[in-house]
Write a protein that holds these residues in place. Structure first.
Motif, PDB file in Angstrom:
ATOM      1  N   UNK A 245       0.802  -1.220   0.000  1.00  0.00           N
ATOM      2  CA  UNK A 245       0.000   0.000   0.000  1.00  0.00           C
ATOM      3  C   UNK A 245       0.838   1.275   0.000  1.00  0.00           C
ATOM      4  N   UNK A 246       1.904   1.291  -0.804  1.00  0.00           N
ATOM      5  CA  UNK A 246       2.710   2.511  -0.923  1.00  0.00           C
ATOM      6  C   UNK A 246       2.043   3.464  -1.912  1.00  0.00           C
ATOM      7  N   UNK A 247       2.414   4.723  -1.814  1.00  0.00           N
ATOM      8  CA  UNK A 247       1.913   5.720  -2.771  1.00  0.00           C
ATOM      9  C   UNK A 247       2.558   5.481  -4.134  1.00  0.00           C
ATOM     10  N   UNK A 248       1.995   6.105  -5.150  1.00  0.00           N
ATOM     11  CA  UNK A 248       2.577   6.015  -6.488  1.00  0.00           C
ATOM     12  C   UNK A 248       4.003   6.569  -6.487  1.00  0.00           C
ATOM     13  N   UNK A 249       4.207   7.644  -5.766  1.00  0.00           N
ATOM     14  CA  UNK A 249       5.548   8.245  -5.657  1.00  0.00           C
ATOM     15  C   UNK A 249       6.543   7.246  -5.061  1.00  0.00           C
TER      16      UNK A 249
END
Length: 124
Positions: free
Chosen positions: A67-71
């Protein structure tokens, strides 16, 4: 960031490859993350909630960073090429802090990554 502790006496650290060998069908590793370390809080959480650290580690090593951000996903992809830190976030309903992190250290000057750590957000 708190410093991850080594496993307690009698619970030696394992390489990522050894942890992945515990997973049926585990064959390919995207990168060598060095020694696998769990902080005390993460160790307690995975035991209490029957979470498999080997399965999380397998996901992390295969580029499923949860669940990491796109960045952060793009930064991880760049880190695979350039030796930077690799970061995964796995959310769990019912877990006290709601998630677990896995962080693989950036590579040293020789291109070697020395450790991958499973930790709670409060231990970061």
């Amino acid at each position: 960031m708190s410093t991850p502790q080594q496993p307690p006496a009698g619970a030696a650290g394992h390489t990522i490859e050894e942890a992945l060998a515990a997973i049926d069908g585990a064959t390919a590793v995207s990168f060598d993350g060095g020694e696998f370390i769990m902080t005390p809080g993460a160790r307690s959480a995975v035991i209490r909630h029957s979470i498999s650290p080997a399965r999380l580690l397998g996901r992390h090593n295969r580029g499923d960073w949860g669940d990491v951000s796109e960045r952060d996903r793009l930064a991880n992809e760049d880190a695979l090429k350039n030796g930077g830190r690799i970061w995964s976030v796995y959310n769990f309903d019912g877990l006290e802090e709601g998630r677990l992190y896995i962080i693989t250290d950036a590579a040293d000057d020789d291109g070697k990554r020395h450790a991958t750590t499973l930790l709670l957000p409060s231990e970061y």
